[in-house]
Write a protein that holds these residues in place. Structure first.
Motif, short mmCIF file in Angstrom:
data_model
loop_
_atom_site.label_atom_id
_atom_site.label_comp_id
_atom_site.label_asym_id
_atom_site.label_seq_id
_atom_site.Cartn_x
_atom_site.Cartn_y
_atom_site.Cartn_z
N PHE A 360 0.84 -1.20 0.00
CA PHE A 360 0.00 0.00 0.00
C PHE A 360 0.87 1.24 0.00
N PHE A 374 -5.19 4.87 0.13
CA PHE A 374 -4.00 4.13 -0.32
C PHE A 374 -4.14 3.72 -1.80
N VAL A 376 -3.12 0.58 -4.02
CA VAL A 376 -2.71 -0.81 -3.83
C VAL A 376 -1.81 -1.23 -5.00
N ALA A 414 -6.99 -5.84 -1.10
CA ALA A 414 -6.98 -4.44 -0.66
C ALA A 414 -8.29 -4.07 0.04
#
Length: 548
Positions: A360, A374, A376, A414
């Protein structure tokens, strides 16, 4: 009177007596006649034809002269026959088969006086003198002589002489066949029927213009394994088939040899050598079928080694070095290919097993200085603990048709981690997923993303189109971008500043709500006045929001 008689007697011996008694036997007959009359007084001996000898002593002298002459004639003819036989023997081996028959005809002509001399497949006629000449392969020819018009025929000695000459010719033909057989055995490879190293050397030595030629050296790869696995009989069959394939790949005048083991050599025109090498490679590297067994033949061929003024050993050494250089290069290339194949298999297995991990990268609000979400990223570590570069991972997945599977696996992981983290920091709700533009064309993939978005309404999913895939954007993809944006998915441009980056792309791609800058990007003037502002960044990455 006596002296005149003697002179006439000599003349009689040379002409009259010779006609009456024969030159060869005349001396003996006259001598016998003289002895019969020596015991009695001789006043006159009538020889006929108006010739007479009045003294026994004169008769004896004539007989002696005739005897000497006849012996000289006989000796001359014997010497002629003997010289003919000797010369014929000394002229051995007389050359080729046809040359041997010509030599026989010439020897017969020189040995035996005859009206004509010839070689025929059939024996001569009864009044001719002939002798058979036997050749290998049950072939018989005949040397035939016809008598001269001033001769009564051929003597027994002349018949024997002709038979002797025919026998010499027969031996010459068989000796030549034996010599040829021995030479062929000494210069021919028994397995393939090609020349061996000795025969190849002789052809090299016979070159009249060596500067026009080159040598190709080649050998089979892993041939020992064929012998060890299937036996030498199969190995010899493979060598024979390979040899025939090489022979068919070159011109009739090119020289092909098996010089030992699984090595072959070709002596050929240097101008065509490289093209011929390629042709040989294609011909040889086809499966070899031996009954129910299939063997993949592979051959390493070196670059052509020019002959020039070099010796045989020098050219062969250069050709050998070039062959092994080519084999090293190919093994290195094959090693890379094998490694690549192994890597592809490993990555495909990792995707199927779901063992690709995620990393991340935080997305930061620049103004507030806090994390909003974030990005991924896919990561894979090989079995030897070597990290695989993300571009290589993505390339393999794309090439093997597994990029959608990998993207959905990464998305699921994720989402799982984001859902867990929201129990602690619910404000961190932004999740960016990298995809390639043409993935949006696959309905199954797009519908799977839609389903995941609906399952996680608290997470704002952002699809970042990798900028290097925008070169494949067409009107269908543009329409799909607009469609997804209308549904509430965030569509962004990833890695802005790489490859296809351009201000026009950044500002004119419809439906894009965010742009990610992957590196330092100089702000250049553009005719498009659509405003945008930097909203957040992550290290060197930043998100650009539309100002409106």
């Amino acid at each position: 009177m006596v002296a005149g008689a003697r002179r006439r007697a000599v003349c009689v011996g040379l002409r009259g007596v010779g006609d009456r008694f024969g030159v060869c036997a005349g001396g003996d007959r006259v001598l016998g006649y003289a002895r019969a009359h020596l015991s009695a007084p001789v006043s006159r001996i009538d020889l006929g034809a108006g010739l007479e000898i009045r003294s026994a002593n004169s008769l004896l002298i004539v007989a002696l002269v005739l005897l000497v002459i006849s012996q000289q004639v006989r000796r001359t003819r014997l010497e002629q026959k003997l010289n003919g036989l000797i010369n014929a023997a000394l002229a051995l081996p007389w050359g080729s088969d046809e040359t041997i028959l010509v030599a026989l005809e010439n020897a017969a002509r020189a040995t035996i006086p005859a009206g004509s001399t010839r070689i025929d497949a059939k024996p001569g006629r009864p009044f001719e003198l002939s002798a058979p000449v036997h050749a290998p392969g049950d072939t018989t020819r005949h040397i035939i002589l016809t008598r001269r018009s001033d001769s009564d025929g051929f003597s027994a000695l002349e018949r024997k002489a002709l038979e002797a000459l025919a026998h010499i010719a027969t031996q010459a033909l068989y000796d030549r066949r034996s010599t040829r057989t021995l030479r062929d055995q000494a210069t021919t490879d028994s397995v393939t029927g090609l020349l061996n190293i000795r025969g190849f050397f002789e052809e090299f030595q016979a070159l009249t213009e060596p500067g026009r030629y080159a040598i190709l050296l080649m050998d089979l790869d892993d041939f020992k394994l064929v012998n060890d696995t299937h036996g030498h009989s199969v190995g010899n069959t493979v060598l024979d088939i390979v040899g025939r394939r090489i022979r068919k790949s070159v011109r009739a005048e090119d020289i092909v040899a098996r010089i030992g083991g699984d090595e072959f050599a070709v002596l050929l025109d240097s101008d065509t050598a490289s093209a011929v090498a390629s042709r040989i490679g294609r011909a040889v590297e086809k499966p070899v079928q031996i009954e129910s067994l299939t063997i993949d033949a592979r051959i390493g061929i070196g670059a052509p080694a020019p002959v020039g003024r070099s010796t045989f050993d020098e050219v062969m050494k250069a050709a050998d070095e070039r062959m092994y250089e080519q084999k090293r290069e190919r093994k290195h290339a094959e090693g890379l290919v094998a490694e690549s194949i192994g890597l592809v298999a490993e990555v495909m297995g990792a995707i199927r097993e779901g063992s690709v991990t995620v990393a991340f990268q935080p997305v930061v609000d620049v103004a507030g200085g806090y994390i909003v979400g974030f990005e991924v990223l896919a990561r894979y570590t090989r079995a030897d603990n070597t990290p695989l570069s993300p571009p290589t991972l993505i390339d393999i997945a794309r090439d093997q048709g597994m990029l959608d599977d990998l993207t959905l696996q990464i998305t699921d992981r994720a989402l799982h981690h984001m859902t867990a983290s929201q129990t602690i920091t619910p404000e961190v709700s932004f999740l960016s997923i990298n995809i390639e533009a043409d993935q949006l064309l696959r309905d199954g993939f797009v519908n799977a993303l839609r389903a995941r978005r609906l399952m996680h309404p608290a997470i704002r999913m952002c699809l970042e189109l990798t900028e290097n895939s925008l070169g494949r954007v067409d009107s269908t993809i543009v329409e799909r971008v607009r469609e997804l944006a209308a549904e509430g998915l965030i569509i962004a441009l990833d890695d802005y500043g790489q490859e296809h980056a351009a201000t026009a792309t950044l500002l004119t791609t419809p439906g894009l709500s965010r742009r990610s800058i992957a590196c330092s990007w100089p702000m250049r003037a553009t005719r498009n006045t659509r405003p945008f502002s930097v909203r957040s960044s992550a290290g060197t990455a930043a998100i650009l929001d539309d100002a409106d």
